[in-house]
Design a protein around this motif. Structure first.
Motif, PDB file in Angstrom:
ATOM      1  N   ARG A  81      11.990   3.536  -5.573  1.00  0.00           N
ATOM      2  CA  ARG A  81      10.914   3.820  -6.234  1.00  0.00           C
ATOM      3  C   ARG A  81      10.561   3.258  -7.762  1.00  0.00           C
ATOM      4  NH1 ARG A  81      10.141   9.908  -3.547  1.00  0.00           N
ATOM      5  NH2 ARG A  81       8.874   9.098  -1.666  1.00  0.00           N
ATOM      6  N   ALA A  82      11.555   3.504  -8.469  1.00  0.00           N
ATOM      7  CA  ALA A  82      11.552   2.932 -10.048  1.00  0.00           C
ATOM      8  C   ALA A  82      11.579   1.423  -9.769  1.00  0.00           C
ATOM      9  CB  ALA A  82      12.997   3.111 -10.505  1.00  0.00           C
ATOM     10  N   ARG A  83      11.949   0.681  -8.758  1.00  0.00           N
ATOM     11  CA  ARG A  83      11.807  -0.697  -8.641  1.00  0.00           C
ATOM     12  C   ARG A  83      10.543  -1.237  -8.248  1.00  0.00           C
ATOM     13  NH1 ARG A  83      17.028  -0.152  -8.243  1.00  0.00           N
ATOM     14  NH2 ARG A  83      18.511  -1.933  -8.477  1.00  0.00           N
ATOM     15  N   GLY A  84       9.500  -0.274  -7.929  1.00  0.00           N
ATOM     16  CA  GLY A  84       8.245  -0.320  -7.544  1.00  0.00           C
ATOM     17  C   GLY A  84       7.978  -0.138  -5.874  1.00  0.00           C
ATOM     18  N   CYS A  85       8.945   0.117  -5.164  1.00  0.00           N
ATOM     19  CA  CYS A  85       8.641   0.164  -3.847  1.00  0.00           C
ATOM     20  C   CYS A  85       8.009   1.368  -3.155  1.00  0.00           C
ATOM     21  CB  CYS A  85      10.277   0.451  -3.133  1.00  0.00           C
ATOM     22  SG  CYS A  85      11.365  -0.861  -3.638  1.00  0.00           S
ATOM     23  N   HIS A  86       7.479   1.187  -2.203  1.00  0.00           N
ATOM     24  CA  HIS A  86       6.858   2.561  -1.541  1.00  0.00           C
ATOM     25  C   HIS A  86       7.830   3.251  -0.778  1.00  0.00           C
ATOM     26  CE1 HIS A  86       4.015   4.682   0.828  1.00  0.00           C
ATOM     27  NE2 HIS A  86       4.374   4.358   1.954  1.00  0.00           N
ATOM     28  N   GLY A  87       7.834   4.480  -1.072  1.00  0.00           N
ATOM     29  CA  GLY A  87       9.013   5.440  -0.401  1.00  0.00           C
ATOM     30  C   GLY A  87       8.349   6.478   0.359  1.00  0.00           C
ATOM     31  N   ILE A  88       9.092   6.809   1.446  1.00  0.00           N
ATOM     32  CA  ILE A  88       8.588   7.984   2.510  1.00  0.00           C
ATOM     33  C   ILE A  88      10.059   8.733   2.510  1.00  0.00           C
ATOM     34  CG2 ILE A  88       8.293   8.541   4.959  1.00  0.00           C
ATOM     35  CD1 ILE A  88       7.241   5.577   5.265  1.00  0.00           C
ATOM     36  N   ASP A  89       9.818   9.975   2.083  1.00  0.00           N
ATOM     37  CA  ASP A  89      11.077  10.874   2.045  1.00  0.00           C
ATOM     38  C   ASP A  89      11.332  11.633   3.235  1.00  0.00           C
ATOM     39  OD1 ASP A  89       9.415  13.238   2.426  1.00  0.00           O
ATOM     40  OD2 ASP A  89       8.991  13.268   0.299  1.00  0.00           O
ATOM     41  N   LEU A  97      10.874   3.828  15.334  1.00  0.00           N
ATOM     42  CA  LEU A  97      10.539   2.658  14.616  1.00  0.00           C
ATOM     43  C   LEU A  97       9.988   1.649  15.657  1.00  0.00           C
ATOM     44  CD1 LEU A  97      13.200   2.169  11.944  1.00  0.00           C
ATOM     45  CD2 LEU A  97      10.922   2.978  11.510  1.00  0.00           C
ATOM     46  N   LEU A  98      10.692   1.423  16.640  1.00  0.00           N
ATOM     47  CA  LEU A  98      10.187   0.319  17.512  1.00  0.00           C
ATOM     48  C   LEU A  98       9.060   0.769  18.537  1.00  0.00           C
ATOM     49  CD1 LEU A  98      13.797  -0.422  18.742  1.00  0.00           C
ATOM     50  CD2 LEU A  98      12.191  -1.974  17.656  1.00  0.00           C
ATOM     51  N   ASP A  99       8.759   2.029  18.465  1.00  0.00           N
ATOM     52  CA  ASP A  99       7.629   2.732  19.140  1.00  0.00           C
ATOM     53  C   ASP A  99       6.573   2.786  18.374  1.00  0.00           C
ATOM     54  OD1 ASP A  99       8.783   2.689  21.629  1.00  0.00           O
ATOM     55  OD2 ASP A  99       9.490   4.728  21.590  1.00  0.00           O
ATOM     56  N   ASN A 100       6.743   2.553  16.936  1.00  0.00           N
ATOM     57  CA  ASN A 100       5.614   2.639  16.137  1.00  0.00           C
ATOM     58  C   ASN A 100       5.274   1.269  15.165  1.00  0.00           C
ATOM     59  OD1 ASN A 100       4.260   5.572  16.042  1.00  0.00           O
ATOM     60  ND2 ASN A 100       6.676   5.772  16.451  1.00  0.00           N
ATOM     61  N   GLY A 101       5.337   0.274  15.835  1.00  0.00           N
ATOM     62  CA  GLY A 101       4.758  -1.143  15.425  1.00  0.00           C
ATOM     63  C   GLY A 101       6.010  -1.969  14.666  1.00  0.00           C
ATOM     64  N   VAL A 102       7.215  -1.362  14.648  1.00  0.00           N
ATOM     65  CA  VAL A 102       8.267  -2.598  14.479  1.00  0.00           C
ATOM     66  C   VAL A 102       8.658  -3.469  15.421  1.00  0.00           C
ATOM     67  CG1 VAL A 102      10.619  -2.781  13.701  1.00  0.00           C
ATOM     68  CG2 VAL A 102       9.141  -0.692  12.732  1.00  0.00           C
ATOM     69  N   GLY A 103       8.620  -4.842  15.002  1.00  0.00           N
ATOM     70  CA  GLY A 103       8.666  -5.838  16.040  1.00  0.00           C
ATOM     71  C   GLY A 103      10.235  -5.920  16.056  1.00  0.00           C
ATOM     72  N   ARG A 139       2.521   9.058   9.284  1.00  0.00           N
ATOM     73  CA  ARG A 139       1.894   9.657   8.036  1.00  0.00           C
ATOM     74  C   ARG A 139       2.200   8.751   6.768  1.00  0.00           C
ATOM     75  NH1 ARG A 139       0.379  15.872   8.955  1.00  0.00           N
ATOM     76  NH2 ARG A 139       0.221  15.955  11.143  1.00  0.00           N
ATOM     77  N   GLY A 140       3.236   8.347   6.584  1.00  0.00           N
ATOM     78  CA  GLY A 140       3.670   7.787   5.325  1.00  0.00           C
ATOM     79  C   GLY A 140       3.735   6.353   5.273  1.00  0.00           C
ATOM     80  N   ILE A 141       3.695   5.534   6.100  1.00  0.00           N
ATOM     81  CA  ILE A 141       3.786   4.055   6.159  1.00  0.00           C
ATOM     82  C   ILE A 141       2.482   3.327   5.804  1.00  0.00           C
ATOM     83  CG2 ILE A 141       3.075   3.732   8.631  1.00  0.00           C
ATOM     84  CD1 ILE A 141       5.745   1.839   6.255  1.00  0.00           C
ATOM     85  N   GLY A 142       1.411   3.990   6.117  1.00  0.00           N
ATOM     86  CA  GLY A 142       0.265   3.378   5.692  1.00  0.00           C
ATOM     87  C   GLY A 142      -0.103   1.908   6.204  1.00  0.00           C
ATOM     88  N   ALA A 143      -0.518   1.045   5.470  1.00  0.00           N
ATOM     89  CA  ALA A 143      -0.676  -0.609   6.012  1.00  0.00           C
ATOM     90  C   ALA A 143       0.402  -1.299   5.756  1.00  0.00           C
ATOM     91  CB  ALA A 143      -2.001  -1.034   5.441  1.00  0.00           C
ATOM     92  N   ARG A 200       9.017  -5.408  -3.166  1.00  0.00           N
ATOM     93  CA  ARG A 200       8.120  -5.711  -1.992  1.00  0.00           C
ATOM     94  C   ARG A 200       8.524  -4.854  -0.804  1.00  0.00           C
ATOM     95  NH1 ARG A 200      10.751  -8.324   2.030  1.00  0.00           N
ATOM     96  NH2 ARG A 200      12.695  -9.369   1.617  1.00  0.00           N
ATOM     97  N   HIS A 201       9.944  -4.396  -0.960  1.00  0.00           N
ATOM     98  CA  HIS A 201      10.441  -3.536   0.248  1.00  0.00           C
ATOM     99  C   HIS A 201       9.524  -2.068   0.252  1.00  0.00           C
ATOM    100  CE1 HIS A 201      14.170  -6.037   0.509  1.00  0.00           C
ATOM    101  NE2 HIS A 201      13.645  -6.181   1.486  1.00  0.00           N
ATOM    102  N   TRP A 202       9.300  -1.465   1.340  1.00  0.00           N
ATOM    103  CA  TRP A 202       9.218  -0.267   1.444  1.00  0.00           C
ATOM    104  C   TRP A 202      10.442   0.435   1.889  1.00  0.00           C
ATOM    105  CZ3 TRP A 202      10.175   1.948   6.310  1.00  0.00           C
ATOM    106  CH2 TRP A 202       9.717   1.009   7.416  1.00  0.00           C
ATOM    107  N   VAL A 203      10.697   1.508   1.551  1.00  0.00           N
ATOM    108  CA  VAL A 203      12.038   2.393   1.918  1.00  0.00           C
ATOM    109  C   VAL A 203      11.410   3.649   2.588  1.00  0.00           C
ATOM    110  CG1 VAL A 203      13.217   1.182   0.076  1.00  0.00           C
ATOM    111  CG2 VAL A 203      12.512   3.513  -0.281  1.00  0.00           C
ATOM    112  N   ALA A 204      12.521   4.219   3.605  1.00  0.00           N
ATOM    113  CA  ALA A 204      12.388   5.558   4.259  1.00  0.00           C
ATOM    114  C   ALA A 204      13.734   6.136   4.251  1.00  0.00           C
ATOM    115  CB  ALA A 204      11.729   5.470   5.525  1.00  0.00           C
ATOM    116  N   ASP A 205      14.008   7.666   3.858  1.00  0.00           N
ATOM    117  CA  ASP A 205      15.049   8.205   4.152  1.00  0.00           C
ATOM    118  C   ASP A 205      14.946   9.329   4.875  1.00  0.00           C
ATOM    119  OD1 ASP A 205      17.708   9.322   3.416  1.00  0.00           O
ATOM    120  OD2 ASP A 205      17.446   8.389   1.252  1.00  0.00           O
ATOM    121  N   ILE A 206      16.117   9.782   5.851  1.00  0.00           N
ATOM    122  CA  ILE A 206      15.964  10.894   6.693  1.00  0.00           C
ATOM    123  C   ILE A 206      16.425  12.009   5.749  1.00  0.00           C
ATOM    124  CG2 ILE A 206      15.799   9.616   9.029  1.00  0.00           C
ATOM    125  CD1 ILE A 206      18.681  10.678   9.119  1.00  0.00           C
ATOM    126  N   VAL A 207      17.341  11.824   5.100  1.00  0.00           N
ATOM    127  CA  VAL A 207      17.958  12.941   4.033  1.00  0.00           C
ATOM    128  C   VAL A 207      17.049  13.800   3.320  1.00  0.00           C
ATOM    129  CG1 VAL A 207      19.278  13.583   2.227  1.00  0.00           C
ATOM    130  CG2 VAL A 207      20.038  11.618   3.779  1.00  0.00           C
TER     131      VAL A 207
END
Length: 299
Positions: free
Chosen positions: A252-260, A158-164, A132-136, A232-239
């Motif tokens: 996010r302050a650096r401009g990264c897309h974030g998934i909480d 991650l590996l089952d959802n498009g990460v090579g 739901r959070g990663i988009g394109a 250019r990075h996107w980041v995700a956190d499980i916390v």
């Protein structure tokens, strides 16, 4: 059993009592209990959710086997398991379901008919939140920080959802190697690599995922030198307590897309509720409960 069936049962008889809990260290801020309790009440259940916080116990702290044994003796329908017991609990149960065996950790133990069965709903929880959070955003190469109990579930999701290619870093090299061996066994060699040099790994990665406990209220800080994180990075956190970790806020302050961590928190709870009760809960309602419990919401 469907939610509708639960409501019909509740209208004709005394509410079914369900007692569950969460075993972990420093879990006082967890939002999981409220999601479970409010959903149980909405479905006509007498639902009780206890926090079994080992940080609040006098030494010697009972082992995870002893804690599970007491929960079973006290009539619990099951318990959620969190840091630092997700791996250790596997050796303290009667049966390990495929969902837990495949990632080498459990976050949900069902107690039924005198037996304890370990499941893992972190995998499905993170996968749903990630989708739901990663988009394109690109995901060819991703850096995973943390190879512990939660890290195993996140790695496979991650590996089952498009990460090579998954680059894995943990302060415990043995944990990293064990996770990579598990990935190799399930998916074949070449999908995951251990990394020591985070500067090189960050340069190669499109995204960075924190699956360590760093950032929790009891373990403040960031899991990585934030100078390595680029716009250019996107980041995700499980916390998810706090929901806006320092890692997420600074990225996010650096401009990264974030998934909480909210997606993982909600959807692991949805599946755990179903395992505990046999009733399919309302995921949207549980999400709304989670959102209301956000300290920033005023609830």
């Amino acid at each position: 059993m469907t939610a509708g069936a639960a409501n019909r049962i509740g209208s004709d008889a005394a509410p079914q009592r369900v007692r569950v809990g969460l075993i972990g260290a420093g879990i006082g801020a967890s939002r999981t209990p409220r999601m479970h309790v409010e959903e149980g009440r909405a479905l006509g259940l007498d639902y009780v959710y206890d926090l079994i916080d080992t940080d609040r116990m006098r030494p010697p702290v009972p082992s995870i086997a002893e804690l599970l044994g007491k929960a079973r003796a006290d009539g619990f329908a099951g318990v959620n398991i969190t840091f630092p017991y997700k791996r250790a609990a596997l050796s303290a149960v009667d049966e390990v379901a495929p969902s837990a065996a495949s990632v080498g950790a459990t976050n949900t133990v069902v107690l039924r008919d005198g037996r304890s069965i370990a499941h893992n709903t972190d995998y499905s929880g993170f996968a749903e939140g990630f989708r739901r959070g990663i988009g394109a955003h690109p995901r060819e190469t991703v850096l995973l920080l943390g190879a512990g109990g939660a890290g195993g579930a996140v790695a496979h999701a991650l590996l089952d959802n498009g990460v090579g290619l998954l680059l894995v870093h943990d302060t415990n090299p043995a944990a990293t190697e064990a996770l990579i061996a598990a990935i190799d066994a399930r998916l074949g060699r070449g999908r995951a690599q251990a990394v020591r040099d985070l500067r090189v790994a960050c340069a190669a990665a499109a995204g960075i995922v924190n699956a360590t406990p760093v950032g929790m209220a009891k373990l403040p800080g960031t899991p990585i030198d934030m100078a390595l994180v680029e716009p250019r990075h996107w980041v995700a956190d499980i916390v998810y307590f706090p929901l806006e970790t320092r890692f997420l806020a600074e990225a996010r302050a650096r401009g990264c897309h974030g998934i909480d961590g909210s997606g993982m928190a909600v959807f692991q709870a949805v599946k755990a509720f179903e395992l505990f009760t046999g009733i399919t809960p309302d995921a949207a309602r549980m999400r709304a409960t989670f959102d209301r419990s956000n300290p920033d919401s005023g609830a």
